[in-house]
Write an enzyme that holds these catalytic residues in place. Structure first.
Site, PDB file in Angstrom:
ATOM      1  CD  GLU A   1      14.891  -4.518 -34.275  1.00 35.64           C
ATOM      2  OE1 GLU A   1      15.198  -3.410 -33.714  1.00 35.64           O
ATOM      3  OE2 GLU A   1      15.055  -4.456 -35.530  1.00 35.64           O
TER       4      GLU A   1
ATOM      5  CB  CYS B   1      16.688 -13.681 -39.056  1.00 35.90           C
ATOM      6  SG  CYS B   1      18.014 -11.803 -39.179  1.00 35.90           S
TER       7      CYS B   1
ATOM      8  CB  CYS C   1      27.448  -4.100 -37.018  1.00 33.95           C
ATOM      9  SG  CYS C   1      28.726  -5.241 -37.203  1.00 33.95           S
TER      10      CYS C   1
ATOM     11  CB  CYS D   1      28.311  -2.610 -45.070  1.00 33.75           C
ATOM     12  SG  CYS D   1      28.861  -3.929 -44.125  1.00 33.75           S
TER      13      CYS D   1
ATOM     14  CB  CYS E   1      24.114  -3.103 -43.337  1.00 35.17           C
ATOM     15  SG  CYS E   1      23.441  -3.671 -41.731  1.00 35.17           S
TER      16      CYS E   1
ATOM     17  N   GLY F   1      24.580  -7.869 -35.753  1.00 27.95           N
ATOM     18  CA  GLY F   1      26.445  -8.399 -35.276  1.00 27.95           C
ATOM     19  C   GLY F   1      26.904  -9.071 -36.114  1.00 27.95           C
ATOM     20  CD  GLU F   2      31.008 -10.231 -39.231  1.00 24.98           C
ATOM     21  OE1 GLU F   2      30.304 -10.212 -40.063  1.00 24.98           O
ATOM     22  OE2 GLU F   2      31.500 -11.591 -38.869  1.00 24.98           O
TER      23      GLU F   2
ATOM     24  CB  SER G   1      25.286 -14.053 -42.486  1.00 27.92           C
ATOM     25  OG  SER G   1      25.450 -13.221 -43.444  1.00 27.92           O
TER      26      SER G   1
ATOM     27  CG  LEU H   1      31.762 -10.893 -52.919  1.00 27.31           C
ATOM     28  CD1 LEU H   1      33.089 -11.270 -52.171  1.00 27.31           C
ATOM     29  CD2 LEU H   1      31.873 -12.151 -53.681  1.00 27.31           C
ATOM     30  CG  HIS H   2      27.384  -7.271 -49.935  1.00 27.80           C
ATOM     31  ND1 HIS H   2      26.018  -7.546 -50.203  1.00 27.80           N
ATOM     32  CD2 HIS H   2      27.313  -7.061 -48.738  1.00 27.80           C
ATOM     33  CE1 HIS H   2      25.741  -8.128 -48.880  1.00 27.80           C
ATOM     34  NE2 HIS H   2      26.564  -7.886 -48.300  1.00 27.80           N
TER      35      HIS H   2
ATOM     36  CG  ASN I   1      15.084  -4.631 -47.107  1.00 27.55           C
ATOM     37  OD1 ASN I   1      14.317  -4.918 -47.360  1.00 27.55           O
ATOM     38  ND2 ASN I   1      15.766  -6.148 -46.551  1.00 27.55           N
TER      39      ASN I   1
ATOM     40  CB  CYS J   1      18.861  -8.418 -45.269  1.00 25.78           C
ATOM     41  SG  CYS J   1      18.264 -10.197 -45.728  1.00 25.78           S
TER      42      CYS J   1
HETATM   43  N1  SAH Z   1      27.752  -9.702 -40.456  1.00 29.38           N
HETATM   44  C1  SAH Z   1      26.951 -10.897 -41.570  1.00 29.38           C
HETATM   45  C2  SAH Z   1      25.390 -10.616 -40.958  1.00 29.38           C
HETATM   46  C3  SAH Z   1      24.811  -9.079 -40.934  1.00 29.38           C
HETATM   47  S1  SAH Z   1      22.872  -8.841 -41.579  1.00 29.38           S
HETATM   48  C4  SAH Z   1      27.186 -10.003 -42.258  1.00 29.38           C
HETATM   49  O1  SAH Z   1      27.521  -9.095 -42.492  1.00 29.38           O
HETATM   50  O2  SAH Z   1      26.522 -10.812 -43.203  1.00 29.38           O
HETATM   51  C5  SAH Z   1      22.971 -10.304 -43.091  1.00 29.38           C
HETATM   52  C6  SAH Z   1      22.751 -10.130 -44.466  1.00 29.38           C
HETATM   53  O3  SAH Z   1      22.441  -8.896 -45.202  1.00 29.38           O
HETATM   54  C7  SAH Z   1      24.866  -8.860 -44.503  1.00 29.38           C
HETATM   55  O4  SAH Z   1      24.835  -9.807 -46.077  1.00 29.38           O
HETATM   56  C8  SAH Z   1      24.398  -8.074 -44.884  1.00 29.38           C
HETATM   57  O5  SAH Z   1      25.546  -7.195 -45.931  1.00 29.38           O
HETATM   58  C9  SAH Z   1      23.142  -7.810 -44.982  1.00 29.38           C
HETATM   59  N2  SAH Z   1      22.501  -6.463 -45.349  1.00 29.38           N
HETATM   60  C10 SAH Z   1      22.870  -5.951 -44.689  1.00 29.38           C
HETATM   61  N3  SAH Z   1      22.008  -4.555 -44.633  1.00 29.38           N
HETATM   62  C11 SAH Z   1      21.019  -5.011 -45.793  1.00 29.38           C
HETATM   63  C12 SAH Z   1      20.545  -4.243 -46.390  1.00 29.38           C
HETATM   64  N4  SAH Z   1      19.990  -2.858 -45.860  1.00 29.38           N
HETATM   65  N5  SAH Z   1      19.462  -4.585 -47.825  1.00 29.38           N
HETATM   66  C13 SAH Z   1      19.929  -5.814 -48.045  1.00 29.38           C
HETATM   67  N6  SAH Z   1      20.527  -6.155 -47.480  1.00 29.38           N
HETATM   68  C14 SAH Z   1      21.168  -6.410 -46.447  1.00 29.38           C
END
Ligand code: SAH
Length: 387
Positions: free
Chosen positions: A118, A131, A138, A142, A145, A200-201, A234, A258-259, A336, A379
């Site tokens: 997508e 985006c 991926c 996480c 996600c 994806g990463e 990212s 980071l989170h 989200n 996201c």
């Molecule tokens: N693999 C890359 C790109 C991922 S998507 C990375 O991890 O950075 C981009 C961002 O969206 C990342 O910061 C990811 O952690 C965040 N993300 C993933 N799932 C999410 C969700 N359910 N709600 C909000 N942000 C989310």
């Protein structure tokens, strides 16, 4: 449409990291996979004059055209075959979903082997951000996600990554995206920003991602002629790849997902943390800033009662401030929720307090807007399924 095989992916168990994509057939080669010299060689290998490569590049990267009927500067004899060989259709549209009165468009693409990815186009006053996805699925797993829950299907090729942006540019050119106030009525309307924040990463698909960046920034007709500053890479924090990216000499913006500021929680939220810790990831981000001069973004999905505590805002503020001033800003993202997730977004008051605490430590902080959440296009929601 012909029946394409449906790729099967084994779902990862919690914490499991996958770096190597399962072996699959390779998509056909495409002009966008090559630099200018490579394109010339490829065209010559097909028995055509080398300068045809530049004509094809102009059609693709300047006019976003891949239909041979429109390429009247190429000899009719052998044209269709040349175009088929150099500009094969890699992305087949499956679905297109609109949100925000048509200013946000999510597109689902089917790849040659049936894998789905997508991309999301977001039109704002004065800019258009895309985006894009760098992998089908991926491997970083996480747990909050949607894509992470799918596991890794495969790496995308350079042309599959770039093709998403070209498709977006074509839609804009065709007037298929709503929006446009005085500021954004510039001509030609183009994709101004690209974020590698889809599926994806990208740094785990390093070579293809870097080649894609080259295609995006190379001046037309070699590429799309975008500004490197308007591209954002990212990452979950693959430390050696961040250092490698810094040395590429293309000053894209780095975003670090980071989170959590502490290893205990980050080990759970971003499993790669068991390889490279919070401090190691932040040090790499700081080195990236030092080398490129580009201010780094820290992404922080705010999850209710999980990572949104005041003390975590303070710890994050301290860790960032301890490394310097003016090198970083924080982008909290309201979570989200993904289907079946036990987590939800933080309460607004808690979110505000988190922001204010960071600012009190001198860290510029802005909440990320969540365009397209109603079409699962925000996201972390990108999870194309064949269902
Ligand atoms: N693999 C890359 C790109 C991922 S998507 C990375 O991890 O950075 C981009 C961002 O969206 C990342 O910061 C990811 O952690 C965040 N993300 C993933 N799932 C999410 C969700 N359910 N709600 C909000 N942000 C989310």
């Amino acid at each position: 449409m012909t029946d394409l095989p449906t790729p099967s992916t084994k779902k990862p168990v919690p914490g499991q990291l996958t770096f190597a994509a399962p072996r699959r057939g390779k998509p056909p080669q495409h002009l966008a996979d090559f630099d200018e010299a490579g394109r010339k060689a490829a065209v010559e290998a097909l028995g055509h004059k080398g300068f045809r490569a530049k004509q094809l590049s102009t059609h693709y990267f300047e006019h976003f055209v891949d239909d041979p009927a429109q390429m009247t500067d190429l000899p009719a004899a052998g044209r269709a075959e040349l175009v088929e060989a150099m500009l094969p259709q890699l992305l087949t549209p499956v679905r297109s979903l609109n949100a925000d009165d048509g200013r946000t468009v999510k597109q689902v693409w089917r790849l040659f082997d049936g894998a789905l990815v997508e991309s999301v186009l977001m039109r704002y006053p004065g800019r258009v951000t895309m985006c894009i996805s760098s992998q089908a699925g991926c491997g970083m797993n996480c747990p909050f996600c949607a894509t992470g829950q799918e596991g890794l299907t495969r790496n995308l090729t350079t042309a599959e990554i770039v093709g998403q942006v070209v498709a977006g540019a074509r839609m804009l050119r065709e007037g298929a995206v709503a929006g446009g106030d005085d500021e954004s009525r510039e001509t030609p309307l183009r994709v101004s920003n690209v974020v590698f924040m889809g599926m994806g990463e990208a740094l785990a698909n390093y070579r293809q991602a870097i080649n894609a960046i080259h295609r995006l920034v190379d001046p037309a007709p070699a590429g799309l002629g975008m500004s490197a500053r308007h591209l954002t890479m990212s990452t979950v924090g693959l430390v050696p790849a961040i250092d490698k990216l810094a040395a590429e000499g293309i000053p894209v913006t780095l975003a670090l997902s980071l989170h959590a500021p502490d290893d205990e929680l980050r080990n759970e939220l971003v499993p790669i943390n068991t390889r490279w810790t919070v401090d190691e990831a932040l040090d790499a981000a700081y080195r990236y800033y030092e080398t490129t001069g580009r201010r780094v973004s820290i992404e922080y999905a705010l999850i209710k009662d999980m990572n949104d505590h005041a003390w975590r805002a303070d710890l994050l503020g301290q860790k960032l401030r301890a490394r310097g001033k003016g090198w970083v800003h924080v982008n909290p993202i309201p979570l989200n929720p993904t289907p079946g997730s036990k987590w939800t977004a933080s309460r607004k008051g808690v979110e505000q307090q988190f922001v204010e605490r960071l600012r009190a430590h001198g860290i510029p902080t802005t909440i990320r807007d969540t365009r397209g959440s109603d079409i699962d296009g925000a996201c972390g929601q990108l999870a194309a399924s064949t269902a």
